[in-house]
Write an enzyme that holds these catalytic residues in place. Structure first.
Site, mmCIF file in Angstrom:
data_model
loop_
_atom_site.group_PDB
_atom_site.id
_atom_site.type_symbol
_atom_site.label_atom_id
_atom_site.label_comp_id
_atom_site.label_asym_id
_atom_site.label_seq_id
_atom_site.Cartn_x
_atom_site.Cartn_y
_atom_site.Cartn_z
ATOM 1 N N HIS A 67 14.763 29.999 24.056
ATOM 2 C CA HIS A 67 14.255 28.599 25.173
ATOM 3 C C HIS A 67 14.644 30.000 27.130
ATOM 4 O O HIS A 67 15.523 30.897 27.094
ATOM 5 C CB HIS A 67 15.599 27.607 24.809
ATOM 6 C CG HIS A 67 17.642 28.307 24.660
ATOM 7 N ND1 HIS A 67 18.106 28.817 24.360
ATOM 8 C CD2 HIS A 67 17.830 28.633 26.190
ATOM 9 C CE1 HIS A 67 19.130 29.032 24.311
ATOM 10 N NE2 HIS A 67 19.505 28.962 25.885
ATOM 11 N N CYS A 174 38.770 -13.244 36.944
ATOM 12 C CA CYS A 174 38.948 -14.153 38.368
ATOM 13 C C CYS A 174 39.740 -15.701 38.302
ATOM 14 O O CYS A 174 39.705 -15.592 37.625
ATOM 15 C CB CYS A 174 38.228 -13.769 39.222
ATOM 16 S SG CYS A 174 36.726 -14.251 38.471
#
Length: 623
Positions: A67, A174
């Site tokens: 490769h 929240c």
């Protein structure tokens, strides 16, 4: 990316008379070139040979995977070859190589060759699978064998991940449960995907908890992130590593939180119910931060009562006939009387709920009843919103003190504490404190504030409207924004409806100003920002200031000043036009119940345009 995405028939050779490593590499390079993935065949071959000079890519068991990653490669690709008699390839085990896969990866496309190399190496460990590939006679069958084996492996990995659960869990919450909660959840989920980390997020929004974490998921998780600005159920996390932080960090610091969760350095959480000291967070919380969290816990539980009751009361005035009896306006017709009675009942829970849940945030469940009673006494005693705030904090810390006081009692009396000792002594003491200590001075202060606000001249009210509107845009859902909103809701309880109108219009302007700017100053924003800007029209009209947060976070020095100017102008104009609002939420949808609705709409339009123009002037053109 799968192996078969990179390999096609033109890059496969199943039968030939290759005799040496050099011939094998030459053949594989020619096959790769035939697939059209190479810019420069010779340069690619040179890169492959350089890689071989470092160490052989003959990994053993008859396999070789040469490769290279180089600029000579146009597109990532594979070529494959079978040599049944084998080739001396200097393999690690000294055995001939029979099965060859060559990988080509372009320089600029990351480490795709390593990813494919790892997957190839994994599936080729199966000896029977290798033998089938070596003996295959058809290229289509060769590709199908690889595809089937890869799918089998991927299914195994998915099944294993599903069985083991999520590595990281999170809870977001929240105070209002409208925007920050879900923005933090989305940020954590998206970042987890990018990082390859399995994560599940529970949202504690205005509609209740969604995507709730199960006991099995909690047991299997490495760490739990609690990104919240109000109290959430923590007892279930006993003995687990927990990170507690602000909900804003869930939005802006998702990657850092996930990395910390995986580091193994997060503190182990011990719930107070276990008789151990609470490890709140690896962040040291300031006293101000703790007070803010307790206050927001009360406000978040109070809002449904205030919003629902406030809108019903406003509708009662809309559907009533003023001419029947001006002194009884809002109750003159049966339908209006019904709306006002129901709305007034809901609104009446505002202060007890506020105090009760502040107390519960501090002293846990035993403090809830004590806070409720304190809030009701403050309401009836004339100390109003300020009295209820004090009652909530006093009740919470009172119960904390009672817990310490009664901790020396025998264990046999443990069951009596929450049902007898805490409520009896807590309610008795809070009653005495509120009635004799808190109510007299706070009621007098309340009357003074009310008289001052009512006695304000036109210019003073306009200035206050500008201040309230500007505060709503400074941190867009943060402490300053919430302080202005709490002032507006407190003013409702005192019958001063014009301040709530200035507060709401100030919160509507930032998303609208940004949306308008992305529409009319397109060259100041990226394509993605322009697409996000469209949703801000809806968020602004719905009084969801948090829609402006992504833009403010990306460019705070330009976006925030522009939004503050626009909101301040809108707040001042709302006050100047004599607009009044009995409902603490609803945005454009409660326009019919606002005093002088046309003036209010005009103030909203002008403020939004001013914000748009300032932002358009401040922002630089985007290439």
């Amino acid at each position: 990316m799968k192996i078969t995405d990179l390999l096609n028939k033109s890059g496969i050779e199943l039968s030939n008379g290759i005799k040496s490593k050099e011939e094998a590499i030459n053949k594989l390079v020619n096959l790769m070139d035939s697939t059209g993935n190479l810019k420069d065949k010779e340069s690619y071959k040179k890169a492959v040979l350089e890689r071989e000079s470092l160490s052989t890519t003959g990994i053993g068991d008859g396999i070789a995977i040469p490769h290279a990653k180089t600029t000579a490669v146009k597109n990532a690709g594979l070529s494959a070859m079978v040599v049944k008699d084998g080739v001396d390839y200097d393999s690690l085990d000294g055995q001939p190589a029979k099965l060859f896969f060559m990988i080509a990866a372009p320089e600029e496309k990351g480490d795709v060759h390593l990813e494919v190399l790892a997957r190839l190496s994994t599936i080729l460990m199966d000896e029977k699978f290798r033998e089938r590939l070596i003996n295959v006679k058809d290229k289509n069958e060769f590709l199908k064998l690889i595809d089937d084996k890869e799918n089998e492996k991927l299914n195994e990995e998915n099944s294993k991940e599903q069985k083991s659960g999520y590595r990281v869990l999170a809870v977001t919450a929240c105070p209002t449960g409208i925007a920050h909660t879900f923005m933090a959840a989305e940020s954590l989920e998206n970042k987890g995907k990018d990082m390859g980390v399995s994560i599940k997020v529970e949202t504690n929004g205005s509609g209740g908890a969604k995507n709730v974490l199960t006991r099995e998921e909690i047991e299997n998780a490495e760490c739990i992130i609690v990104a919240a600005d109000k109290k959430v159920d923590m007892a279930r996390f006993e003995g687990k590593r927990v990170i507690q932080t602000k909900v804003a960090n869930g939005i802006h610091k998702a990657e850092a939180l996930i990395n910390e969760a995986l580091s193994g350095n997060a503190p182990v959480y011990h719930h107070s119910g276990k008789g151990e000291e609470i490890q709140e967070s690896n962040e040291k919380e300031s006293i101000g931060r703790q007070i803010y969290k307790h206050l927001m816990n009360g406000v978040s539980h109070m809002l449904p009562f205030v919003i629902g009751g406030g809108i019903l009361i406003a509708l009662a005035f809309l559907f009533d006939d003023y001419s029947i009896d001006p002194a009884n306006f809002g109750m003159n017709t049966p339908f209006a009387a019904f709306l006002k009675t129901v709305g007034g009942t809901a609104f009446g829970f505002m202060l007890p709920v506020l105090a009760g849940y502040i107390a519960m945030s501090i002293g846990d469940r035993p403090a809830l009843a004590v806070g409720f009673v304190g809030g009701m006494l403050a309401n009836e005693g004339g100390s109003g919103f300020l009295g209820a705030l004090l009652a909530g904090f006093i009740a919470g810390y009172l119960v904390v003190g009672l817990k310490k006081l009664f901790s020396t009692l025998p264990d046999s009396l443990e069951g009596l504490k929450p049902v007898l000792l805490y409520p009896f002594f807590g309610i008795l003491i809070i009653g005495a404190l509120i009635v004799f200590v808190i109510n007299p001075p706070v009621a007098a202060l309340n009357n003074g504030i009310t008289n001052t606000l009512n006695g304000m001249g036109e210019s003073s009210k306009i200035l206050l409207g500008a201040v309230l509107g500007g505060m709503m845009a400074i941190d867009m859902g943060g402490p300053i924004n919430k302080a202005a909103y709490v002032f507006g809701t407190a003013s409702l309880a005192n019958g001063q409806f014009e301040f709530m109108a200035a507060v709401m219009i100030g919160g509507m302007v930032p998303p609208l100003a940004i949306a308008l700017c992305t529409t009319f100053f397109k060259n100041r924003f990226t394509k993605r920002e322009r697409q996000s800007g469209l949703t801000n029209y809806i968020m602004g009209l719905s009084f969801i200031t948090e829609g402006a947060i992504p833009f403010a976070a990306a460019d705070p020095l330009r976006v925030i000043p522009a939004c503050v100017v626009g909101s301040a102008v809108a707040g001042a104009l709302s006050m100047a036009f004599g607009c009044a609002l009995r409902a603490p939420h609803g945005g454009i949808f409660v326009l019919p119940v606002i005093t002088n609705p046309l003036g209010y709409f005009g103030a909203l339009v002008i403020g939004s345009l001013v914000g748009m123009i300032v932002l358009g002037l401040l922002k630089k053109k985007v290439d």
